[in-house]
Design an enzyme around this catalytic site. Structure first.
Site, PDB file in Angstrom:
ATOM      1  N   GLU A   1      21.894   5.130  11.515  1.00 51.78           N
ATOM      2  CA  GLU A   1      22.466   4.863  10.190  1.00 51.78           C
ATOM      3  C   GLU A   1      22.172   3.450   9.713  1.00 51.78           C
ATOM      4  OE1 GLU A   1      26.295   6.279   9.411  1.00 51.78           O
ATOM      5  OE2 GLU A   1      25.919   8.178  10.416  1.00 51.78           O
TER       6      GLU A   1
ATOM      7  N   ASP B   1      23.317   1.937  42.350  1.00 51.71           N
ATOM      8  CA  ASP B   1      22.952   3.327  42.470  1.00 51.71           C
ATOM      9  C   ASP B   1      21.588   3.477  41.792  1.00 51.71           C
ATOM     10  OD1 ASP B   1      23.318   6.243  42.660  1.00 51.71           O
ATOM     11  OD2 ASP B   1      23.571   6.108  40.484  1.00 51.71           O
TER      12      ASP B   1
ATOM     13  N   ASP C   1      19.704   6.952  40.727  1.00 55.80           N
ATOM     14  CA  ASP C   1      19.575   8.009  39.715  1.00 55.80           C
ATOM     15  C   ASP C   1      20.678   7.903  38.674  1.00 55.80           C
ATOM     16  OD1 ASP C   1      17.383   9.529  41.046  1.00 55.80           O
ATOM     17  OD2 ASP C   1      18.891   9.654  42.634  1.00 55.80           O
TER      18      ASP C   1
HETATM   19  N1  RBF Z   1      31.203   3.641  14.021  1.00 51.64           N
HETATM   20  C1  RBF Z   1      31.933   3.615  15.145  1.00 51.64           C
HETATM   21  O1  RBF Z   1      32.710   4.527  15.382  1.00 51.64           O
HETATM   22  N2  RBF Z   1      31.817   2.578  16.029  1.00 51.64           N
HETATM   23  C2  RBF Z   1      30.988   1.533  15.816  1.00 51.64           C
HETATM   24  O2  RBF Z   1      30.911   0.635  16.651  1.00 51.64           O
HETATM   25  C3  RBF Z   1      30.214   1.525  14.613  1.00 51.64           C
HETATM   26  N3  RBF Z   1      29.380   0.496  14.331  1.00 51.64           N
HETATM   27  C4  RBF Z   1      28.645   0.526  13.189  1.00 51.64           C
HETATM   28  C5  RBF Z   1      27.783  -0.536  12.885  1.00 51.64           C
HETATM   29  C6  RBF Z   1      26.999  -0.541  11.721  1.00 51.64           C
HETATM   30  C7  RBF Z   1      26.101  -1.703  11.449  1.00 51.64           C
HETATM   31  C8  RBF Z   1      27.081   0.555  10.830  1.00 51.64           C
HETATM   32  C9  RBF Z   1      26.243   0.592   9.584  1.00 51.64           C
HETATM   33  C10 RBF Z   1      27.942   1.606  11.123  1.00 51.64           C
HETATM   34  C11 RBF Z   1      28.742   1.607  12.282  1.00 51.64           C
HETATM   35  N4  RBF Z   1      29.634   2.647  12.585  1.00 51.64           N
HETATM   36  C12 RBF Z   1      30.359   2.627  13.738  1.00 51.64           C
HETATM   37  C13 RBF Z   1      29.812   3.770  11.668  1.00 51.64           C
HETATM   38  C14 RBF Z   1      29.014   4.972  12.157  1.00 51.64           C
HETATM   39  O3  RBF Z   1      27.636   4.666  12.123  1.00 51.64           O
HETATM   40  C15 RBF Z   1      29.260   6.140  11.255  1.00 51.64           C
HETATM   41  O4  RBF Z   1      28.833   5.839   9.972  1.00 51.64           O
HETATM   42  C16 RBF Z   1      30.674   6.524  11.149  1.00 51.64           C
HETATM   43  O5  RBF Z   1      31.282   6.562  12.378  1.00 51.64           O
HETATM   44  C17 RBF Z   1      30.692   7.881  10.515  1.00 51.64           C
HETATM   45  O6  RBF Z   1      31.936   8.385  10.425  1.00 51.64           O
HETATM   46 MG    MG Z   2      24.985   7.555   5.319  1.00 52.23          MG
END
Ligand code: RBF
Ligand code: MG
Ligand code: ADP
Length: 384
Positions: free
Chosen positions: A312, A17, A19
């Protein structure tokens, strides 16, 4: 048994696809509708996108005219919209992984077709802005070349016919629900790459759902694998982002041993939409402290139901103190995996530590280590 199972999965061509799958058409559509509606004293609601993705132009126009009570006919709206749209078509960007996928399939001699509800002429002008695309598709089928567009299977059946392939050996890649329905109805294998977040429940009929084209593993479908993964990481076009560290969402990350130094989401929202939600890594520069390895998530924080993506970064170094307010600069050089949902916090934490290990090892590779010296990271305040 496993033999017939794997044979069932073999594809020998790919039907794409356009778009929302290969190009970010919704970005421009949203921009035009925002402007158009504000001229009529109305405000474009981004969520409306849900109603127009994958529709034929007339269906989409009908939905907009009705929902916003516009004082014009559908045809009139459509004509005006299309004028604005075609004037700006050249700025529609390829979606992440689109160029990579097209080059990979083309390079390996895998026949490719484009199958879209928009008109053939429209498809051809849209792809004309992307180098190497036109030559890559041996077949193009537009909505005006069949009697019924998606969700009917006709567009896909016609593409297979022109490719001279059995439907069972066609792999369809689609972002919209009508498109997935069409591909399945045609008897093909369908990979869904939803263009809107958190819509996976609408795509259950697809054979596989993924976050973005960069996550496609062609070998799962009997097609040649990508060769660009290096030690569980995918090099990406490096990009930079920076600003003062702000108080984030405080979900006790420090308690878990995973502090993440948040940047204000507001300023970067438009930049982050271009990056699929997932785990990335690179180098982090902190003014007065130096440059550190870094692994980070880009995603939708599920606990706060925020509308913008957050970024983050976890700096892989023991600081022993906070550094709110300090200037943080990131050079992001590689990708590890898509954002995932985990059954428990323990499993999430475990996975993040695995990500950390992958990032730490990868950043020692010359390919990624070179960026430690990127001038963007040198945060000497006396430098411009
Ligand atoms: N949160 C998720 O829900 N799923 C993820 O795959 C996930 N991977 C992350 C990987 C890294 C390296 C870090 C630092 C955080 C990850 N988080 C993930 C946490 C997310 O960024 C977040 O901090 C929390 O979900 C907040 O409640
Ligand atoms: Mg933080
Ligand atoms: P919040 O995101 O609500 O501020 P966190 O528990 O994620 O709370 O803590 C993040 C803060 O911890 C950062 O802003 C920073 O000041 C501090 N910090 C300490 N060590 C690190 C590190 N290695 N990586 C990221 N931030 C760190």
């Amino acid at each position: 048994m496993s033999m017939s199972n794997s044979l069932e999965k073999l594809a020998s061509c790919v039907i794409l696809d356009l778009d929302g799958t290969l190009i970010n058409t919704d970005g421009l559509v949203g921009e035009i509708l925002r402007g158009y509606l504000s001229k009529h004293g109305k405000q474009w609601d981004g969520r409306e996108t849900l109603k127009i993705v994958g529709k034929t132009p007339i269906e989409a126009a009908t939905a907009i005219v009705e929902d916003y009570g516009l004082p014009c006919g559908v045809d009139e709206f459509n004509t005006e919209f299309y004028q604005l749209f075609s004037a700006q078509m050249s700025k529609i960007k390829p979606l992440p992984g689109a160029n990579r996928l097209i080059q990979h399939l083309k390079g390996n001699g895998v026949p490719m077709a484009l199958a879209s509800n928009s008109s053939r002429a429209n498809i051809e002008s849209k792809i004309s802005y992307h180098k190497g695309w036109k030559e890559s598709f041996s077949v193009i089928v537009g909505g005006d070349e069949v009697t019924q567009g998606k969700p009917y299977p006709e567009i896909y059946l016609e593409a297979a016919r022109r490719l001279n392939k059995e439907v069972a050996s066609c792999l369809v890649i689609e972002d919209s629900t009508p498109g997935v329905t069409a591909g399945k109805a045609a008897g093909m294998k369908v990979v869904a790459v939803p263009s809107l977040p958190k819509q996976t429940h609408l795509f259950t009929s697809a054979n596989e759902i993924m976050n973005s084209l960069i996550d496609l593993r062609p070998e799962k479908w009997g097609l040649p694998p990508f060769q660009d993964w290096i030690e569980n990481t995918l090099p990406i076009e490096p990009w930079c982002i920076g600003g003062p560290v702000v108080k984030g969402f405080g979900r006790g990350s420090k308690v878990l041993g995973i502090p993440t130094a948040n940047l204000s989401t507001k300023e970067y929202a438009s930049e982050l939409v271009e990056h699929p939600a997932g785990v990335y890594f690179g180098w982090a520069g902190l003014s007065t402290r130096g440059v550190f390895k870094m692994v980070m998530s880009i995603g939708w924080n599920p606990y706060f139901n925020n509308t913008e993506k957050t970024i983050e970064p976890w700096l892989l170094h023991e600081f022993g103190e906070d550094f709110y307010g300090e200037e943080l600069r990131l050079v992001i050089v590689g990708y590890i995996r898509p954002e995932a949902n985990f059954p428990s916090l323990e499993r999430l934490v475990e996975k993040i530590h695995e990500d950390r290990g992958i990032a730490e090892r990868a950043l020692d590779l010359q390919l990624y280590a070179n960026f430690k010296d990127d001038p963007f990271l040198s945060t000497n305040p006396l430098l411009p």
